[in-house]
Design a protein around this motif. Structure first.
Motif, mmCIF file in Angstrom:
data_model
loop_
_atom_site.group_PDB
_atom_site.id
_atom_site.type_symbol
_atom_site.label_atom_id
_atom_site.label_comp_id
_atom_site.label_asym_id
_atom_site.label_seq_id
_atom_site.Cartn_x
_atom_site.Cartn_y
_atom_site.Cartn_z
ATOM 1 N N ASP A 106 58.568 38.295 25.187
ATOM 2 C CA ASP A 106 59.060 39.490 25.853
ATOM 3 C C ASP A 106 57.943 40.303 26.472
ATOM 4 N N THR A 107 56.700 39.949 26.165
ATOM 5 C CA THR A 107 55.573 40.704 26.705
ATOM 6 C C THR A 107 54.609 39.772 27.426
ATOM 7 N N ALA A 108 53.795 40.381 28.254
ATOM 8 C CA ALA A 108 52.799 39.619 29.009
ATOM 9 C C ALA A 108 51.512 40.431 29.078
ATOM 10 N N THR A 109 50.451 39.797 29.524
ATOM 11 C CA THR A 109 49.177 40.464 29.754
ATOM 12 C C THR A 109 48.858 40.353 31.238
ATOM 13 N N VAL A 110 48.461 41.475 31.836
ATOM 14 C CA VAL A 110 48.090 41.504 33.250
ATOM 15 C C VAL A 110 46.602 41.806 33.321
ATOM 16 N N LEU A 111 45.846 40.930 33.969
ATOM 17 C CA LEU A 111 44.401 41.084 34.117
ATOM 18 C C LEU A 111 44.048 41.122 35.590
ATOM 19 N N GLY A 112 42.971 41.826 35.922
ATOM 20 C CA GLY A 112 42.558 41.852 37.311
ATOM 21 C C GLY A 112 41.188 42.466 37.489
ATOM 22 N N ILE A 113 40.709 42.438 38.712
ATOM 23 C CA ILE A 113 39.421 43.034 39.072
ATOM 24 C C ILE A 113 39.635 43.872 40.324
ATOM 25 N N VAL A 114 39.160 45.108 40.278
ATOM 26 C CA VAL A 114 39.244 45.998 41.437
ATOM 27 C C VAL A 114 37.991 45.774 42.285
ATOM 28 N N THR A 115 38.210 45.482 43.569
ATOM 29 C CA THR A 115 37.089 45.270 44.487
ATOM 30 C C THR A 115 37.279 46.110 45.739
ATOM 31 N N ASP A 116 36.168 46.391 46.415
ATOM 32 C CA ASP A 116 36.238 47.095 47.688
ATOM 33 C C ASP A 116 36.352 46.045 48.804
ATOM 34 N N PRO A 117 36.489 46.456 50.059
ATOM 35 C CA PRO A 117 36.656 45.491 51.153
ATOM 36 C C PRO A 117 35.520 44.475 51.282
#
Length: 74
Positions: free
Chosen positions: A22-33
């Motif tokens: 019922d649950t998940a993990t969301v991962l990511g990286i914030v980058t500029d242009p």
């Protein structure tokens, strides 16, 4: 009769397997242009089905994570 038993077995198995996640993990990286990591930026995750809103802040490498996010309406 055996085919019916096998079919029922797989239906029950599929239903129970789906209920376990019922649950998940969301991962990511914030980058500029230019592709460089952006640290300490605010990230929002909005569930449009439930209206739930979660926020996170990226770390020094621009990475963020949302853990135990419900992906189905309760």
């Amino acid at each position: 009769m055996r085919r019916l038993a096998v079919f029922v077995f797989f239906v029950v198995l599929a239903a129970s397997a789906r209920a376990q996640f019922d649950t998940a993990t969301v991962l990511g990286i914030v980058t500029d242009p230019s592709g460089a990591a952006v640290s300490h930026s605010q990230v929002a995750l909005h569930n449009t089905a439930t209206g739930a809103l979660a926020t996170a802040t990226s770390d020094d490498r621009g990475e963020f994570r949302f853990i135990d996010v419900f992906h189905r309406p309760l």
